[in-house]
Design an enzyme around this catalytic site. Structure first.
Site, short mmCIF file in Angstrom:
data_model
loop_
_atom_site.label_atom_id
_atom_site.label_comp_id
_atom_site.label_asym_id
_atom_site.label_seq_id
_atom_site.Cartn_x
_atom_site.Cartn_y
_atom_site.Cartn_z
N HIS A 1 -8.80 -15.28 8.52
CA HIS A 1 -8.63 -14.24 7.49
C HIS A 1 -9.04 -12.89 8.10
CE1 HIS A 1 -9.56 -12.67 3.16
NE2 HIS A 1 -8.76 -11.86 3.85
N HIS B 1 -6.97 -8.92 8.97
CA HIS B 1 -5.77 -8.11 8.82
C HIS B 1 -5.58 -7.21 10.02
CE1 HIS B 1 -5.35 -8.92 4.39
NE2 HIS B 1 -6.63 -9.20 4.55
N HIS C 1 -4.34 -14.63 -0.89
CA HIS C 1 -5.55 -13.93 -1.34
C HIS C 1 -5.72 -14.20 -2.84
CE1 HIS C 1 -5.47 -11.85 2.44
NE2 HIS C 1 -6.43 -11.01 2.09
N GLU D 1 -10.90 -12.93 -5.51
CA GLU D 1 -11.71 -11.85 -4.94
C GLU D 1 -12.09 -10.90 -6.07
OE1 GLU D 1 -11.51 -8.38 -1.47
OE2 GLU D 1 -9.67 -9.17 -2.35
N ASP E 1 -12.01 -10.07 7.79
CA ASP E 1 -11.16 -9.30 6.88
C ASP E 1 -10.62 -8.04 7.57
OD1 ASP E 1 -9.79 -8.85 4.56
OD2 ASP E 1 -11.53 -8.45 3.31
N ASP E 2 -11.39 -6.95 7.55
CA ASP E 2 -10.97 -5.67 8.16
C ASP E 2 -12.11 -5.14 9.02
OD1 ASP E 2 -8.30 -5.05 6.68
OD2 ASP E 2 -9.70 -5.61 5.09
#
Length: 356
Positions: A22, A24, A215, A218, A296-297
């Protein structure tokens, strides 16, 4: 003191073979990358360079007048700005190559990286060229001994069913190199319930043998995870932390062995939970859910995978056995080729045995 009793630090985590499921691509541009791309594009920065990743302060317009304001929605608009800087195939290939290098530096051997075409504004109508450039960069990275990386093409929740069908048609017909899965991301709270809108697209993807990761759970509650399972045929849930609020949902995740791609520090940064003590990661593990820990980021949020795993180990009292099992979970949850997955699992076993 034996190895099991020693604290799990970033060095140990880097050395431990693992996957990441996971993360991006849009969230992996470092500051130097963005400054270079902005100069090349002749585009001004949305804020001072020193605080470029403080997205709440940026002059990035909302998607539409009256659109819901949240830290997550502001962050997604920042990703639009980042992706819009990439204008040439060479820049796209370099972004993919640098992603593989970043993963390798953290000890990742395989990664499923999410790419949402809506964030890459300069490539509308040129999707094939964009993904071909990504594949070229990842091919070069693999040839240079870096991590093996495959792509998850993602829808945005605000898109229409027609746009979803168009992406799936392209995936089925073109079979772009290194694209292994269909994904969907975006702000659940802002978009509302989206499972019914995209059910047909995900059904067609499943029928065509394309993997599915969604996703959910969340910024919305457990209902998004139920929809991901019932309507979108999800094989993996990205985030999924709100499932901890629904015992029946936890049982289903365990019974069907559906893994979660959890990103604790991202959840804290975007305001889902105030601190690690409040985060449901330990409860999910205690319930028997297959959990992976991801970034994630990471560039936009200023951390790396080894730091996140070490922070979790410190917060939750994990030792070598726990992080080795976390590594195994990451491989099992991934869409890695079976031969590579088997090799990685054997390497994890060997690493744990050698350290213990």
């Amino acid at each position: 003191m034996n190895a099991q009793a020693r604290p799990v630090d970033e060095t140990l985590v880097r050395l431990l073979p693992k996957a990441e499921v996971h993360v991006h691509l849009e969230g992996c541009f470092d500051l130097a990358d963005l400054l270079e791309l902005a100069k090349a594009a002749g585009v001004g920065l949305p804020g001072p360079a020193a605080t470029l990743f403080d997205v709440d302060t940026h002059d990035v317009p909302a998607e539409a007048p009256g659109a819901p304001k949240s830290t997550l929605s502001a962050f997604l608009r920042f990703l639009d700005w980042e992706g819009g800087l990439v204008r040439t195939p060479e820049q796209a290939a370099r972004a993919a190559y640098r992603f593989a290098a970043r993963e390798s530096a953290s000890g990742v051997r395989y990664a499923d990286v999410i790419v949402n075409p809506t964030h890459w504004g300069a490539w509308h109508g040129r999707l094939g060229e964009l993904f071909a450039a990504f594949a070229a960069g990842l091919d070069e990275a693999e040839q240079d001994g870096l991590a093996v990386v495959n792509l998850c093409a993602s829808l945005l929740r605000q898109q229409t069913p027609a746009a979803a069908a168009e992406l799936v048609d392209w995936l089925v017909e073109a079979r772009p190199v290194r694209v292994v899965a269909l994904s969907i991301d975006g702000d659940e709270r802002a978009a509302g319930r989206t499972g019914p809108r995209f059910a047909d697209a995900f059904r067609r993807a499943a029928d065509a043998g394309i993997r599915r990761t969604v996703h959910a759970g969340e910024s919305s509650g457990p209902q998004g995870v139920w929809d991901a399972l019932d309507l979108l045929r999800a094989e993996r849930i990205d985030h999924g932390v709100r499932a901890a609020e629904d015992p029946a949902l936890l049982r289903r995740l365990v019974d069907e062995r559906v893994p979660l791609g959890v990103c604790p520090r991202s959840n804290l940064a975007l305001g889902l939970y105030p601190d690690r003590a409040s985060h449901p990661l330990p409860a999910l593990l205690a319930a028997g859910v297959a959990v992976t820990v991801n970034t994630d980021d990471p560039a936009a949020m200023g951390y790396r995978l080894e730091a996140e795993w070490a922070a979790c180990a410190d917060a939750y009292g994990w030792g070598l056995a726990e992080v080795a099992e976390l590594a195994r979970a990451s491989v099992r949850a991934s869409f890695a080729p079976p031969e590579l997955a088997a090799s990685l699992l054997a390497d994890i076993d060997a690493f744990e045995a050698g350290r213990a």
